[in-house]
Design an enzyme around this catalytic site. Structure first.
Site, short mmCIF file in Angstrom:
data_model
loop_
_atom_site.label_atom_id
_atom_site.label_comp_id
_atom_site.label_asym_id
_atom_site.label_seq_id
_atom_site.Cartn_x
_atom_site.Cartn_y
_atom_site.Cartn_z
N ARG A 258 5.65 8.48 9.22
CA ARG A 258 6.27 7.85 10.49
C ARG A 258 7.47 7.69 10.33
NH1 ARG A 258 0.81 4.20 11.42
NH2 ARG A 258 -0.79 5.94 11.36
N ARG A 273 6.84 -0.91 4.46
CA ARG A 273 6.74 -0.10 5.57
C ARG A 273 7.72 1.00 5.12
NH1 ARG A 273 9.02 -2.64 11.05
NH2 ARG A 273 6.82 -3.44 10.95
N GLU A 347 -0.89 -6.09 8.35
CA GLU A 347 -2.06 -5.25 8.89
C GLU A 347 -2.11 -3.90 7.81
OE1 GLU A 347 -2.10 -1.41 11.82
OE2 GLU A 347 -1.08 -2.88 12.52
N SER A 350 -6.70 -0.10 11.01
CA SER A 350 -7.02 -0.52 12.29
C SER A 350 -8.17 0.39 12.84
CB SER A 350 -5.57 0.27 13.06
OG SER A 350 -5.70 -0.29 14.53
N ARG A 388 0.97 0.66 1.10
CA ARG A 388 1.18 -0.77 1.57
C ARG A 388 -0.08 -1.49 0.67
NH1 ARG A 388 1.58 -2.76 7.64
NH2 ARG A 388 3.55 -1.77 7.46
#
Length: 420
Positions: A258, A273, A347, A350, A388
Site C-alpha cells: 500500500r 505504517r 487499528e 477491519s 503492525r
C-alpha cells in the site's frame, strides 16, 4: 455496485447513502443515464428487428421495390451505427457512475464524516502495567539487533524495514498461528498472487475511487494488491457457483502493498505504517441472505478477537461510522489494539459485510436450489497482519531486560520458548 432497478425504485435511499458516506456521485445524473440507456436499447432492438425483416421483403419485392428497400436499408444501417455509438457512450458513462454507488449502510451504523464518529462497543483486557520505563518497538528491536531500519531505507526508501533473527521467527509464528486456527474453524487455506490485473481491483472495489493508493506495474498492466481479498474476489469472478458449495470460507495469505499516504510522527514510526506487509485474510462467499451474512460477520469478527486474546493483547471493537466505512460496506467493525508507546489504540483489523456489492462488480453468482441465479454476498476480515501487530506484541510483552515474553499460543511454533 447496486442493481440499476434498485436505484430506480429507491432513489432517496441511494442519495442518503451517498450523502452519509461522503461519495462524490450525482444520483440524478445516474438515473437520467439509466433512462437514456433503456430508451436507446429499445430503439436499437426495434431497428434490428426492422433490419431482419428487410431480407424477407427484399425476396418478395419486384425490382422497383428493391431499389426503395436498398435505400431504406442503407438509411437504417446508418441509423443503427448512430444508435449503437450513442448507447455505447451512454453505457460507458453509466457504468462509471454505477461503480461509485454505495451499499445502503446498516441501520445501526453511526452517522459521521470519518473515524471520529466511530463508537466503541467492546473492550477486552487491560493495558500492561510496567515497573520500568517501557521502550517503543523501534528502540527495542534496534537494541536487540532485530531490525535494520536505516539500511532498509537505503534499499527501498521511507517506511521500509528489514527484520532479522528471532523477530522473524516470531512474525512467522503469528502468521502460522492464525492459519492453523482458521483451518481448524473450517477455512480453506490459500496463498494468492500479490500481482493482479485491473479487473480484480474493480471487482474488489479498490478501483476506481482509490486508484492512487495502489502501486502500478505499468510495463505489464499489473498492480500490487493491498490485501489478499483482491485476488479472492477475483478467483470466482464470472462464475456461477452451485448453492451447495456455499459458504466458501478462505484463509488467504499473501504479501500486501500500500502506498500509505500521510505525514511523519510517532504514530507512523517503525513498523506501524509501512508500504509492504504480510497478512492472513478471512474471506467468505455466502448465499444472498441477510441473516446468514450477519452470522458470518460475527463469526469472522469473533475469530479475530480469539486470536488477539490468545496473544494477550488489549483491544477495543468499534462500530465504524458511515464516513469511515467506505462505499461498499453494509457494516464494518474495526478492532483497535493497544500500543503502550502511543498510549492509545491503533487499528489492526477491519471486519466488513458487503452484501452483493462486490459480487455485482465481479459478476460472482450462484445457482439457488430453485434454479434462480443470484449474486452472492461477500465478507472479509483480517486474521493477522504483520508487522503492525508484531509491533504491538513486542511493546506489550517486553520486559525490563529488553526481552519479549512469548504468548503461550505462539510457543509451539518457537520450540516451546517462553521468552526471546
Amino acid at each position: 455496485m447496486l442493481d440499476r432497478r434498485f436505484i430506480r425504485e429507491n432513489p432517496q435511499a441511494v442519495k442518503a447513502a451517498v450523502r452519509v458516506k461522503g461519495i462524490d456521485l450525482d444520483v440524478d445524473e445516474l438515473l437520467s443515464l439509466d433512462q437514456a440507456s433503456r430508451e436507446l436499447q429499445r430503439e436499437l432492438d426495434e431497428a434490428q428487428t426492422r433490419r431482419k425483416s428487410f431480407a424477407r421483403e427484399f425476396a418478395r419485392a419486384d425490382e422497383a421495390a428493391r431499389e426503395r428497400l436498398r435505400a431504406e436499408h442503407d438509411e437504417q444501417d446508418e441509423h443503427l451505427q448512430k444508435v449503437r455509438a450513442e448507447l455505447s457512450a451512454t453505457n460507458e458513462r453509466l457504468q462509471s457512475l454505477l461503480l461509485l454507488t454505495p451499499t445502503i449502510p446498516w441501520e445501526g451504523t453511526p452517522v459521521g464524516p470519518d473515524d471520529s464518529a466511530n463508537v466503541t462497543i467492546k473492550t477486552w483486557g487491560e493495558p500492561p502495567v510496567f515497573d520500568f520505563e517501557p521502550k517503543d518497538h523501534v528502540e527495542l528491536l534496534e537494541n536487540r539487533g532485530w531490525a535494520e531500519f536505516a539500511r532498509a531505507r537505503k534499499v527501498a526508501g521511507e517506511r521500509a524495514y528489514a527484520l532479522t533473527g528471532d523477530i522473524v521467527l516470531l512474525e512467522r509464528a503469528m502468521l502460522s498461528y492464525a492459519l492453523d486456527y482458521l483451518i481448524e474453524r473450517g477455512s480453506a487455506v490459500i496463498s494468492v498472487p500479490a500481482l493482479v490485473r485491473e479487473d480484480p481491483l474493480i471487482g474488489n472495489g479498490q478501483f476506481p475511487a482509490h486508484r492512487e493508493e495502489t502501486y502500478a506495474i505499468t510495463a505489464d498492466d499489473l498492480y500490487l494488491a493491498g490485501t489478499a481479498e483482491v485476488a479472492l474476489v477475483g478467483l470466482h469472478s464470472g462464475e456461477i457457483l452451485d448453492a451447495r458449495a456455499l459458504p466458501i470460507r478462505y484463509a488467504g495469505i499473501s504479501p500486501c502493498f500500500r502506498r500509505e499516504a500521510g505525514g511523519a510522527g510517532r504514530d507512523v514510526r517503525g513498523l506501524i505504517r509501512v508500504h509492504q506487509f504480510e497478512k492472513v485474510e478471512q474471506f467468505v462467499i455466502c448465499a444472498a441472505d441477510d441473516a446468514e451474512s450477519d452470522a458470518w460477520h460475527f463469526e469472522i469478527l469473533g475469530a479475530a478477537e480469539h486470536l488477539l486474546q490468545g496473544l494477550g493483547l488489549h483491544y477495543e471493537v468499534v462500530e465504524c461510522s458511515t464516513g469511515d466505512m467506505g462505499a461498499g460496506k453494509y457494516r464494518m467493525n474495526d478492532i483497535n489494539t493497544w500500543f503502550p508507546s502511543l498510549g492509545r489504540f491503533r487499528e489492526t483489523h477491519s471486519c466488513s459485510s458487503l452484501h452483493d456489492w462486490q459480487a455485482r462488480r465481479a459478476n460472482l453468482r450462484y445457482r439457488d436450489t430453485d434454479g434462480t441465479v443470484r449474486f452472492a454476498y461477500t465478507l472479509n476480515n483480517t486474521a493477522i497482519a504483520t508487522p503492525r501487530l508484531l509491533a504491538a506484541l513486542v511493546e506489550n510483552h517486553q520486559t525490563a531486560e529488553q526481552t519479549v515474553r512469548v504468548p503461550e499460543a505462539l510457543r509451539p511454533y518457537l520450540g516451546g520458548r517462553a521468552e526471546l
